[in-house]
Design a protein around this motif. Structure first.
Motif, PDB file in Angstrom:
ATOM      1  N   CYS A  36      -1.655  20.742   8.478  1.00 18.79           N
ATOM      2  CA  CYS A  36      -1.047  20.995   7.178  1.00 18.79           C
ATOM      3  C   CYS A  36      -2.167  21.029   6.140  1.00 18.79           C
ATOM      4  O   CYS A  36      -2.877  20.035   5.964  1.00 18.79           O
ATOM      5  N   VAL A  37      -2.324  22.152   5.465  1.00 14.93           N
ATOM      6  CA  VAL A  37      -3.323  22.280   4.417  1.00 14.93           C
ATOM      7  C   VAL A  37      -2.613  22.019   3.087  1.00 14.93           C
ATOM      8  O   VAL A  37      -1.841  22.843   2.609  1.00 14.93           O
ATOM      9  N   VAL A  38      -2.893  20.859   2.503  1.00 16.83           N
ATOM     10  CA  VAL A  38      -2.180  20.407   1.306  1.00 16.83           C
ATOM     11  C   VAL A  38      -2.968  20.808   0.063  1.00 16.83           C
ATOM     12  O   VAL A  38      -4.142  20.458  -0.086  1.00 16.83           O
ATOM     13  N   ASP A  63       2.473  23.010  -0.121  1.00 16.33           N
ATOM     14  CA  ASP A  63       2.164  23.183  -1.536  1.00 16.33           C
ATOM     15  C   ASP A  63       2.246  21.869  -2.301  1.00 16.33           C
ATOM     16  O   ASP A  63       3.244  21.156  -2.254  1.00 16.33           O
ATOM     17  N   ALA A  64       1.172  21.560  -3.021  1.00 18.25           N
ATOM     18  CA  ALA A  64       1.102  20.385  -3.890  1.00 18.25           C
ATOM     19  C   ALA A  64       0.013  20.633  -4.917  1.00 18.25           C
ATOM     20  O   ALA A  64      -0.910  21.412  -4.678  1.00 18.25           O
ATOM     21  N   LYS A  65       0.121  19.978  -6.066  1.00 17.34           N
ATOM     22  CA  LYS A  65      -0.863  20.163  -7.132  1.00 17.34           C
ATOM     23  C   LYS A  65      -1.566  18.866  -7.508  1.00 17.34           C
ATOM     24  O   LYS A  65      -2.695  18.890  -7.992  1.00 17.34           O
ATOM     25  N   TYR A  66      -0.881  17.743  -7.319  1.00 20.17           N
ATOM     26  CA  TYR A  66      -1.425  16.450  -7.724  1.00 20.17           C
ATOM     27  C   TYR A  66      -1.319  15.462  -6.564  1.00 20.17           C
ATOM     28  O   TYR A  66      -0.419  15.581  -5.715  1.00 20.17           O
ATOM     29  N   PRO A  67      -2.198  14.475  -6.515  1.00 21.15           N
ATOM     30  CA  PRO A  67      -2.095  13.455  -5.461  1.00 21.15           C
ATOM     31  C   PRO A  67      -0.732  12.779  -5.421  1.00 21.15           C
ATOM     32  O   PRO A  67      -0.244  12.416  -4.355  1.00 21.15           O
ATOM     33  N   ARG A  68      -0.100  12.617  -6.576  1.00 18.60           N
ATOM     34  CA  ARG A  68       1.206  11.955  -6.629  1.00 18.60           C
ATOM     35  C   ARG A  68       2.289  12.751  -5.901  1.00 18.60           C
ATOM     36  O   ARG A  68       3.357  12.218  -5.578  1.00 18.60           O
ATOM     37  N   ASP A  69       2.021  14.045  -5.647  1.00 19.22           N
ATOM     38  CA  ASP A  69       2.995  14.866  -4.923  1.00 19.22           C
ATOM     39  C   ASP A  69       3.080  14.496  -3.449  1.00 19.22           C
ATOM     40  O   ASP A  69       4.080  14.816  -2.790  1.00 19.22           O
ATOM     41  N   PHE A  87      -3.210  16.268   8.225  1.00 20.58           N
ATOM     42  CA  PHE A  87      -3.048  16.723   6.843  1.00 20.58           C
ATOM     43  C   PHE A  87      -4.423  16.841   6.193  1.00 20.58           C
ATOM     44  O   PHE A  87      -5.125  15.840   6.044  1.00 20.58           O
ATOM     45  N   LEU A  88      -4.794  18.057   5.823  1.00 21.06           N
ATOM     46  CA  LEU A  88      -6.054  18.308   5.128  1.00 21.06           C
ATOM     47  C   LEU A  88      -5.735  18.412   3.643  1.00 21.06           C
ATOM     48  O   LEU A  88      -5.057  19.340   3.207  1.00 21.06           O
ATOM     49  N   ILE A  89      -6.229  17.460   2.851  1.00 21.57           N
ATOM     50  CA  ILE A  89      -5.800  17.327   1.464  1.00 21.57           C
ATOM     51  C   ILE A  89      -6.962  17.579   0.499  1.00 21.57           C
ATOM     52  O   ILE A  89      -8.032  16.991   0.636  1.00 21.57           O
TER      53      ILE A  89
END
Length: 250
Positions: A36-38, A63-69, A87-89
């Protein structure tokens, strides 16, 4: 898409089909691990790199934009629906911008990224208690270094009065319009490296989290971006190759 300079990968196709092809590459194979490419647009460009190198493991755009997501629910959803075990973040561009109020100060950046580790631990425990993670691959978190951006219009601009360029937003004085400068991104990466090192020393880490530093690939050409934001395709390919060898060493 033309004009905006953002390469949009069809997320649903990447996430669900076993026969998704790119330039006559092999289709995704059914492996025991799905990546999962976050992230948001920078993650999409990295997925493009994985496609071009013909990575056999299935890749999912999360799909995410902020760590809190990256909540427990976020991780669990992608684990159950898309079989994501790795998970690659990389979530540094939006926190350093003014997209959602003031940019993240360093302590907030540290705390929210550390919370990702805690959420992954809790999900691991939940899966163990329900017998879901017994003989299956364990969830692993890979924090990648944040990409540097060229000093473009928004990064270099200072806050201005009403007579200034209307294309740039007026921000609370003093300070730059955006904080996605080399200095801030380097500090974000140093913090990521620090908290991952601390986590690796924990007795119960069990390969939960690792840090992948691709700065040696991306930083030498940090100002070559075609749209003053995202990495050039050649750099994405090199970065994807390095990451693939770290995440799938065999």
């Amino acid at each position: 898409s033309k004009g905006g300079g953002t390469l949009m990968i069809p997320r649903q196709a990447v996430a669900t089909t076993k026969k998704f092809h790119w330039d006559n590459r092999l289709p995704w194979e059914e492996k025991e691990s799905t990546l999962c490419v976050v992230g948001h647009s920078h993650a999409q460009h990295l997925i493009f790199g994985f496609l071009l190198i013909g990575l056999a493991h299935k890749v999912v755009a999360a799909d995410a934009k902020y760590p809190r997501d990256v909540t427990i629910e976020f991780l669990e959803k992608h684990y159950k629906e898309y079989k994501c075990t790795k998970f690659l973040i990389g979530l540094g561009q939006w926190p350093a911008a003014y997209k959602d109020g003031a940019p993240y100060l360093f302590q907030r950046w540290k705390d929210e990224n550390h919370r990702i580790f805690e959420n992954a631990k809790k999900l691991r425990e939940k899966l163990k208690s329900t017998g879901k993670e017994g003989g299956e691959p364990k969830i692993q978190i890979y924090m990648r270094s944040i990409h540097y951006r060229p000093i473009g219009q928004w990064v270099a601009a200072c806050n201005m009065d009403e007579t200034a360029n209307k294309d740039l937003p007026t921000r609370p004085k003093p300070g730059p319009v955006e904080w996605t400068s080399t200095t801030v991104i380097r500090a974000y990466n140093d913090i990521l490296k620090e908290i991952v090192a601390e986590e690796e020393e924990e007795e119960n880490n069990d390969d939960l989290v690792k840090y992948i530093d691709t700065s040696f690939v991306t930083f030498p050409l940090w100002d070559s971006s075609f749209d003053w934001n995202h990495l050039a395709p050649e750099i994405s390919i090199s970065e994807a190759t390095y990451i693939a060898n770290k995440v799938f060493p065999s």
